[in-house]
Design a protein around this motif. Structure first.
Motif, PDB file in Angstrom:
ATOM      1  N   ASP A  63       2.014 -15.240  -4.023  1.00 41.59           N
ATOM      2  CA  ASP A  63       1.931 -15.462  -2.694  1.00 41.59           C
ATOM      3  C   ASP A  63       3.330 -15.658  -2.198  1.00 41.59           C
ATOM      4  O   ASP A  63       4.315 -16.265  -2.604  1.00 41.59           O
ATOM      5  CB  ASP A  63       1.395 -16.838  -2.446  1.00 41.59           C
ATOM      6  N   ALA A  64       3.636 -14.789  -1.314  1.00 47.95           N
ATOM      7  CA  ALA A  64       5.265 -14.660  -0.729  1.00 47.95           C
ATOM      8  C   ALA A  64       5.053 -15.807   0.336  1.00 47.95           C
ATOM      9  O   ALA A  64       4.001 -16.259   0.904  1.00 47.95           O
ATOM     10  CB  ALA A  64       5.018 -13.279   0.157  1.00 47.95           C
ATOM     11  N   TYR A  65       6.353 -15.949   0.665  1.00 50.13           N
ATOM     12  CA  TYR A  65       6.419 -17.411   1.661  1.00 50.13           C
ATOM     13  C   TYR A  65       7.829 -17.072   2.144  1.00 50.13           C
ATOM     14  O   TYR A  65       8.925 -16.487   1.763  1.00 50.13           O
ATOM     15  CB  TYR A  65       6.484 -18.669   0.617  1.00 50.13           C
ATOM     16  N   ALA A  66       8.023 -17.584   3.219  1.00 48.31           N
ATOM     17  CA  ALA A  66       9.443 -17.702   3.970  1.00 48.31           C
ATOM     18  C   ALA A  66       9.306 -19.160   4.835  1.00 48.31           C
ATOM     19  O   ALA A  66       8.367 -19.332   5.634  1.00 48.31           O
ATOM     20  CB  ALA A  66       9.578 -16.733   4.965  1.00 48.31           C
ATOM     21  N   GLU A  67      10.138 -20.194   4.707  1.00 50.11           N
ATOM     22  CA  GLU A  67       9.889 -21.497   4.855  1.00 50.11           C
ATOM     23  C   GLU A  67      11.414 -22.038   5.427  1.00 50.11           C
ATOM     24  O   GLU A  67      12.172 -21.743   4.958  1.00 50.11           O
ATOM     25  CB  GLU A  67       9.498 -22.551   4.156  1.00 50.11           C
ATOM     26  N   PHE A  68      11.408 -22.701   6.669  1.00 43.66           N
ATOM     27  CA  PHE A  68      12.814 -23.077   7.345  1.00 43.66           C
ATOM     28  C   PHE A  68      12.519 -24.615   6.993  1.00 43.66           C
ATOM     29  O   PHE A  68      11.376 -25.289   7.179  1.00 43.66           O
ATOM     30  CB  PHE A  68      12.660 -22.801   8.773  1.00 43.66           C
ATOM     31  N   TYR A  69      13.701 -25.166   6.251  1.00 41.65           N
ATOM     32  CA  TYR A  69      13.489 -26.796   5.968  1.00 41.65           C
ATOM     33  C   TYR A  69      14.372 -27.274   6.929  1.00 41.65           C
ATOM     34  O   TYR A  69      15.604 -27.483   6.653  1.00 41.65           O
ATOM     35  CB  TYR A  69      13.964 -26.625   4.537  1.00 41.65           C
ATOM     36  N   GLU A  70      13.815 -27.842   8.037  1.00 45.57           N
ATOM     37  CA  GLU A  70      14.609 -28.637   9.013  1.00 45.57           C
ATOM     38  C   GLU A  70      15.247 -29.889   8.346  1.00 45.57           C
ATOM     39  O   GLU A  70      14.462 -30.731   7.471  1.00 45.57           O
ATOM     40  CB  GLU A  70      13.631 -29.195  10.054  1.00 45.57           C
ATOM     41  N   ALA A  71      16.296 -30.512   8.887  1.00 47.90           N
ATOM     42  CA  ALA A  71      16.735 -31.662   8.491  1.00 47.90           C
ATOM     43  C   ALA A  71      15.865 -32.738   8.933  1.00 47.90           C
ATOM     44  O   ALA A  71      15.068 -32.388  10.023  1.00 47.90           O
ATOM     45  CB  ALA A  71      18.327 -31.801   9.420  1.00 47.90           C
ATOM     46  N   GLY A  72      15.708 -33.666   8.308  1.00 50.92           N
ATOM     47  CA  GLY A  72      14.706 -34.650   8.713  1.00 50.92           C
ATOM     48  C   GLY A  72      13.230 -34.835   7.877  1.00 50.92           C
ATOM     49  O   GLY A  72      12.411 -35.284   8.033  1.00 50.92           O
ATOM     50  N   GLY A  73      13.202 -33.329   7.067  1.00 48.56           N
ATOM     51  CA  GLY A  73      12.049 -33.260   6.429  1.00 48.56           C
ATOM     52  C   GLY A  73      10.779 -32.315   6.949  1.00 48.56           C
ATOM     53  O   GLY A  73       9.717 -32.331   6.240  1.00 48.56           O
ATOM     54  N   THR A  74      11.036 -31.510   7.786  1.00 49.23           N
ATOM     55  CA  THR A  74       9.894 -30.554   8.448  1.00 49.23           C
ATOM     56  C   THR A  74      10.002 -29.220   7.720  1.00 49.23           C
ATOM     57  O   THR A  74      11.086 -28.854   7.940  1.00 49.23           O
ATOM     58  CB  THR A  74      10.073 -30.702  10.185  1.00 49.23           C
ATOM     59  N   ILE A  75       8.873 -28.861   7.481  1.00 51.84           N
ATOM     60  CA  ILE A  75       8.922 -27.366   7.011  1.00 51.84           C
ATOM     61  C   ILE A  75       8.029 -26.617   8.210  1.00 51.84           C
ATOM     62  O   ILE A  75       7.187 -26.934   8.641  1.00 51.84           O
ATOM     63  CB  ILE A  75       7.856 -27.198   5.635  1.00 51.84           C
ATOM     64  N   LYS A  76       8.563 -25.630   8.534  1.00 50.77           N
ATOM     65  CA  LYS A  76       8.158 -24.796   9.523  1.00 50.77           C
ATOM     66  C   LYS A  76       8.084 -23.180   8.840  1.00 50.77           C
ATOM     67  O   LYS A  76       9.104 -22.780   8.248  1.00 50.77           O
ATOM     68  CB  LYS A  76       9.220 -24.502  10.848  1.00 50.77           C
ATOM     69  N   ALA A  77       6.902 -22.742   9.142  1.00 47.91           N
ATOM     70  CA  ALA A  77       6.769 -21.338   8.654  1.00 47.91           C
ATOM     71  C   ALA A  77       5.985 -20.711   9.619  1.00 47.91           C
ATOM     72  O   ALA A  77       5.274 -21.059  10.576  1.00 47.91           O
ATOM     73  CB  ALA A  77       6.274 -21.479   7.147  1.00 47.91           C
ATOM     74  N   ASP A  78       5.467 -19.350   9.269  1.00 50.71           N
ATOM     75  CA  ASP A  78       4.554 -18.471  10.016  1.00 50.71           C
ATOM     76  C   ASP A  78       3.214 -19.050  10.016  1.00 50.71           C
ATOM     77  O   ASP A  78       2.375 -18.608   8.786  1.00 50.71           O
ATOM     78  CB  ASP A  78       4.662 -17.064   9.992  1.00 50.71           C
ATOM     79  N   GLY A  79       2.549 -19.778  10.864  1.00 50.35           N
ATOM     80  CA  GLY A  79       1.135 -20.327  10.870  1.00 50.35           C
ATOM     81  C   GLY A  79       0.811 -21.378   9.973  1.00 50.35           C
ATOM     82  O   GLY A  79      -0.188 -21.834   9.863  1.00 50.35           O
ATOM     83  N   TYR A  80       1.864 -22.242   9.573  1.00 50.43           N
ATOM     84  CA  TYR A  80       1.696 -23.374   8.807  1.00 50.43           C
ATOM     85  C   TYR A  80       2.794 -24.163   8.750  1.00 50.43           C
ATOM     86  O   TYR A  80       4.147 -23.670   9.115  1.00 50.43           O
ATOM     87  CB  TYR A  80       0.961 -23.169   7.559  1.00 50.43           C
ATOM     88  N   GLY A  81       2.765 -25.420   8.409  1.00 50.13           N
ATOM     89  CA  GLY A  81       3.890 -26.262   8.326  1.00 50.13           C
ATOM     90  C   GLY A  81       3.637 -27.442   7.427  1.00 50.13           C
ATOM     91  O   GLY A  81       2.805 -27.494   6.739  1.00 50.13           O
ATOM     92  N   GLY A  82       4.673 -28.413   6.946  1.00 47.02           N
ATOM     93  CA  GLY A  82       4.597 -29.547   6.233  1.00 47.02           C
ATOM     94  C   GLY A  82       5.535 -30.214   6.380  1.00 47.02           C
ATOM     95  O   GLY A  82       6.470 -30.163   7.180  1.00 47.02           O
ATOM     96  N   THR A  83       5.755 -31.036   5.318  1.00 44.91           N
ATOM     97  CA  THR A  83       7.160 -31.903   4.980  1.00 44.91           C
ATOM     98  C   THR A  83       7.579 -31.712   3.881  1.00 44.91           C
ATOM     99  O   THR A  83       7.103 -31.213   2.652  1.00 44.91           O
ATOM    100  CB  THR A  83       6.851 -33.198   5.433  1.00 44.91           C
ATOM    101  N   TRP A  84       9.064 -31.930   3.616  1.00 43.15           N
ATOM    102  CA  TRP A  84       9.683 -31.854   2.512  1.00 43.15           C
ATOM    103  C   TRP A  84      10.606 -32.967   2.134  1.00 43.15           C
ATOM    104  O   TRP A  84      10.918 -33.705   3.107  1.00 43.15           O
ATOM    105  CB  TRP A  84      10.713 -30.665   2.341  1.00 43.15           C
ATOM    106  N   SER A  85      10.714 -33.377   1.023  1.00 45.58           N
ATOM    107  CA  SER A  85      11.540 -34.668   0.668  1.00 45.58           C
ATOM    108  C   SER A  85      12.125 -34.234  -0.604  1.00 45.58           C
ATOM    109  O   SER A  85      11.851 -33.627  -1.384  1.00 45.58           O
ATOM    110  CB  SER A  85      10.804 -35.927   0.602  1.00 45.58           C
ATOM    111  N   ILE A  86      13.286 -34.993  -0.924  1.00 42.17           N
ATOM    112  CA  ILE A  86      14.083 -35.067  -2.270  1.00 42.17           C
ATOM    113  C   ILE A  86      13.552 -36.401  -2.840  1.00 42.17           C
ATOM    114  O   ILE A  86      13.818 -37.574  -2.334  1.00 42.17           O
ATOM    115  CB  ILE A  86      15.518 -34.997  -2.235  1.00 42.17           C
ATOM    116  N   GLU A  87      13.021 -36.446  -4.270  1.00 44.07           N
ATOM    117  CA  GLU A  87      12.663 -37.545  -4.826  1.00 44.07           C
ATOM    118  C   GLU A  87      13.520 -37.442  -6.251  1.00 44.07           C
ATOM    119  O   GLU A  87      12.901 -36.440  -7.216  1.00 44.07           O
ATOM    120  CB  GLU A  87      11.262 -37.607  -5.209  1.00 44.07           C
ATOM    121  N   GLY A  88      14.583 -38.203  -6.333  1.00 50.20           N
ATOM    122  CA  GLY A  88      15.670 -37.857  -7.658  1.00 50.20           C
ATOM    123  C   GLY A  88      16.015 -36.662  -7.519  1.00 50.20           C
ATOM    124  O   GLY A  88      16.740 -36.278  -6.620  1.00 50.20           O
ATOM    125  N   ASP A  89      15.880 -35.970  -8.802  1.00 54.53           N
ATOM    126  CA  ASP A  89      16.291 -34.398  -8.819  1.00 54.53           C
ATOM    127  C   ASP A  89      15.313 -33.470  -8.523  1.00 54.53           C
ATOM    128  O   ASP A  89      15.195 -32.319  -9.199  1.00 54.53           O
ATOM    129  CB  ASP A  89      16.975 -34.206 -10.036  1.00 54.53           C
TER     130      ASP A  89
END
Length: 113
Positions: free
Chosen positions: A43-69
């Motif tokens: 599966d190919a992907y291209a995702e923008f990782y916004e400050a504050g933890g939002t993921i933006k992509a073509d047709g979907y989104g989500g959240t990201w976070s850092i947990e430890g390393d």
């Protein structure tokens, strides 16, 4: 005599293993940028990782976070956390000790997600 010389030749070509990035290194490299690549599943992907933890992509989104390393991704079905290796603009996502995807870090949000 040939065996030590052969060992020296192999040692000269040994590459050091890339270490997993720290949480701070991941944030510095990823936050505010896009990563585009493919996962081991193909599966190919291209995702923008916004400050504050939002993921933006073509047709979907989500959240990201850092947990430890690790970097954790949640697309609405619970978070999955990956170890991350960073080498310049190249990223390798590591899941359960195995490489699970790769990508290239691109500055900003060039796809305007």
């Amino acid at each position: 005599m040939k065996l030590p010389m052969l060992a020296t030749v192999f040692a000269a070509f040994a590459l050091p293993a890339l270490a997993d990035a720290s949480g701070a290194d991941i944030t510095a490299a990823i936050e505010g940028n896009t990563v585009q690549g493919s996962m081991a599943s193909g599966d190919a992907y291209a995702e923008f990782y916004e400050a504050g933890g939002t993921i933006k992509a073509d047709g979907y989104g989500g959240t990201w976070s850092i947990e430890g390393d690790t970097m954790c991704f949640d697309y609405g079905e619970g978070a999955t956390c990956y170890g991350v290796r960073i080498d310049g603009d190249q990223v390798t996502w590591v899941l359960d000790g195995a490489d699970d995807g790769t990508g290239t870090i691109v500055a900003g949000n060039p796809n305007e997600f």
